[in-house]
Scaffold this active site. Sequence first.
Site, PDB file in Angstrom:
ATOM      1  N   ASP A 479       0.833  -1.212   0.000  1.00 52.28           N
ATOM      2  CA  ASP A 479       0.000   0.000   0.000  1.00 52.28           C
ATOM      3  C   ASP A 479       0.870   1.265   0.000  1.00 52.28           C
ATOM      4  OD1 ASP A 479      -2.395   1.396   0.077  1.00 52.28           O
ATOM      5  OD2 ASP A 479      -3.228   0.143   1.669  1.00 52.28           O
ATOM      6  N   ASP A 549     -10.907   2.218  -3.072  1.00 48.22           N
ATOM      7  CA  ASP A 549     -11.491   1.912  -1.761  1.00 48.22           C
ATOM      8  C   ASP A 549     -13.007   1.932  -1.837  1.00 48.22           C
ATOM      9  OD1 ASP A 549      -9.189   1.437  -0.383  1.00 48.22           O
ATOM     10  OD2 ASP A 549      -8.957   3.487   0.354  1.00 48.22           O
TER      11      ASP A 549
HETATM   12  C1  GLA Z   1      -5.800   1.804   2.072  1.00 52.47           C
HETATM   13  C2  GLA Z   1      -6.275   0.641   1.228  1.00 52.47           C
HETATM   14  C3  GLA Z   1      -7.300  -0.165   1.987  1.00 52.47           C
HETATM   15  C4  GLA Z   1      -6.711  -0.639   3.276  1.00 52.47           C
HETATM   16  C5  GLA Z   1      -6.221   0.557   4.079  1.00 52.47           C
HETATM   17  C6  GLA Z   1      -5.505   0.108   5.328  1.00 52.47           C
HETATM   18  O1  GLA Z   1      -6.778   2.767   2.210  1.00 52.47           O
HETATM   19  O2  GLA Z   1      -6.783   1.083   0.016  1.00 52.47           O
HETATM   20  O3  GLA Z   1      -7.719  -1.257   1.207  1.00 52.47           O
HETATM   21  O4  GLA Z   1      -5.657  -1.527   3.020  1.00 52.47           O
HETATM   22  O5  GLA Z   1      -5.340   1.346   3.330  1.00 52.47           O
HETATM   23  O6  GLA Z   1      -5.039   1.173   6.060  1.00 52.47           O
END
Ligand code: GLA
Length: 724
Positions: A479, A549
Amino acid sequence: MAITFDASKKIFKLDTVSTSYAFAVHSEGYLLHLYYGAYLPDNNLLSMLDRGMFASFSPDNPNCIASGFSPDVQPSEYSVNGTGDFRVSALQICNRNGDISTDVRYVSHRILAEKPALCGLPSLRDENGDSETLEVTTRDSVTGAVVKLYYTVYSDLPVMTRSAVIENDSDAVMELERVYSTCLELPTMDYDMVHLYGKWFKERTVTERPLCHGIQSIASKRGSSSHNHNPFVALKKHGSSEESGEVYGVNLVYSGNFAIDIEVDGFNTTRLIAGINPTDFTWRLEPGESFTAPEAVMVYTDKGVGEMSRIFHRTYRKHLIKSPWRDIERPVLINSWEAAYFDFDDDKLVAFAHEAAKMGVDMLVMDDGWFGHRNLDDSSLGDWYVNETKLKGGLAKLIDRVNAEGLKFGIWYEPEMISPDSDLYRAHPDWCLHVRGRENSPARMQYVLDMSRKDVRDNIFEQMCSVLQNNKIDYVKWDFNRNITEAGSALLPPERQKEIMHRFVLGTYELMDRFVKAFPDILFENCSGGGGRFDPGMLYYSPQIWCSDNTDAIERLTIQFGTSMCYPVSTFGAHVAARPRTPLSTRANVAMCGTFGYELDPRKLTEEEKAQVREQIQDYRKYNRLVREGDLYRLIAPTDDAFRCAWEFVSPDKNEAMLTSVVMRMPETMFYVQRLRGLDPEKLYTDTDTGEVYSGALLMNAGVNLTRAVYQDGESVVKHFVAK
Ligand code: GLA
């Protein structure tokens, strides 16, 4: 042969299965663009350079006064600054005297039967000698700047790549202020500019506007390719559509600050340049050093935007994505993020695995919150050791328990980040990007590690390795959850601080490269607050990227359609979530147009829902090869229609097709016939649900009547056809 040089006319011609690209070496050594478009059998193109009368304000070359030549009006293969071409420059160098004039002329060329890799950067590959590369060397005789232009064409796809390498062949430092990767010249301006805009939770919406005089640009200066713009532009001839007409697509294999600028001049000609964003960028090139610009991928077709996308998809599946997972059915995973956020422990995860296993899920992914003392998003990034208060008995024990339930195990990392509240930050406060004397701006309560530093990368690599080597981990979600501010490095001298944004990207690539080499069997999924770094650079290292997301099925339609402009659906991280705006079936039908998985607490599903999930997973296994390897046809775009969205996959041999249609909002009328595309008109296709048989011609011209299948808000239908 794909690449030829006609020595008598001094014309280079680069052919693919259906396109030609040509440029000439002018008598004074300038590289002048002649043509890019549908395949041409011949090269009688020099007359294209006659641009008619131009004013005395347009500078001449002293050796060709009265020959009708001026850099001001000629189409250039790689436009340079300060010597007569006043349009956007691909290259601008600050020379030893402080001037910014460059003038490069042809020196030599080579045609290579291979595709050289780009130094430190991801790029398309050659597979089994199916490409040819042209290297053209040009040089500025005053400054010693050497520019090498690289062009690759593939034997099986109408795609070409371009990049540039700048060498300092002088005894003084040069400062590169602009180094774009490609310069595309078109003789007219009758195009619409198609691009992908967005923000967090709403990435890659397709938008278009007619070109107008002046400069139109998209760019990122956020440190990543970003949620806001994608490094992709298509120029669509006015009147072209999804299914027909001329389209040029350009996509940059780069994950950092980029810019794509299009200038239309007073002669109504169009110049497009794509490359590293020159804002906030300067690179000091010492004598003898070279600088490599990222690769640009260029597609031309006269068969519409849909065909452009399919060409990109085939290209990336074959020549970009390296992972051994590229051609394999990916595991159906269940991810803990939306199911639990930070609120989990070992028992809860094992309970997820227990329920998920009963439904046929393959893998449990433990998302954010397993390390340091991270119980919220305010700490511990950089402390990549297990929080044993949460995971009692440690990671190995948890993985054993998950494996015992029959599931594989995946884990979340955010390797480029550091929390101010972390042991790593307390030990090394200078390891984050920062500017002397100025407080860092936190975002999501975190700072960004200085990935240009080898010591930083080594530390992160070692920490992660000790987890990945000592545990049975099959998947890593990588990420990247903020934009870059206060972009300074403690190790760089003041005159090199403006290199940091690019050095950051190079450092990230180097680290990713180490991981994919050290752990070739791990499935890597990239992510950046959803789809904030969905670009070809990242796809080089990971075969899938979390798309957004936003897991609402209706919102996902716009996001996934936009993403499909140039990225194959086999790369879209897409999950079914507990977002009840649409029925569970629709959420699965939309996630099926991607890697497929679940992002919910399986214990909370009713028995009926669990049975549905079981069936969905069976469907995924049935259709995945078609989705992964098939051709995508966008039938109704969610941005074109207020009510419905529809798409279709057709297998390469045209023996199988799958149609999905979703109601976004209840339509005015129930009556709905959907025509298919891309089938063989002669073949007979059986609807595997009803057993009815239709010719491909009928399905494409009359269509399939879905009147009673989809009408209510959020409903969807999938139709599967197999040729006899
Ligand atoms: C990002 C990702 C999510 C999750 C969060 C965790 O927003 O897109 O899918 O993994 O981080 O903090």
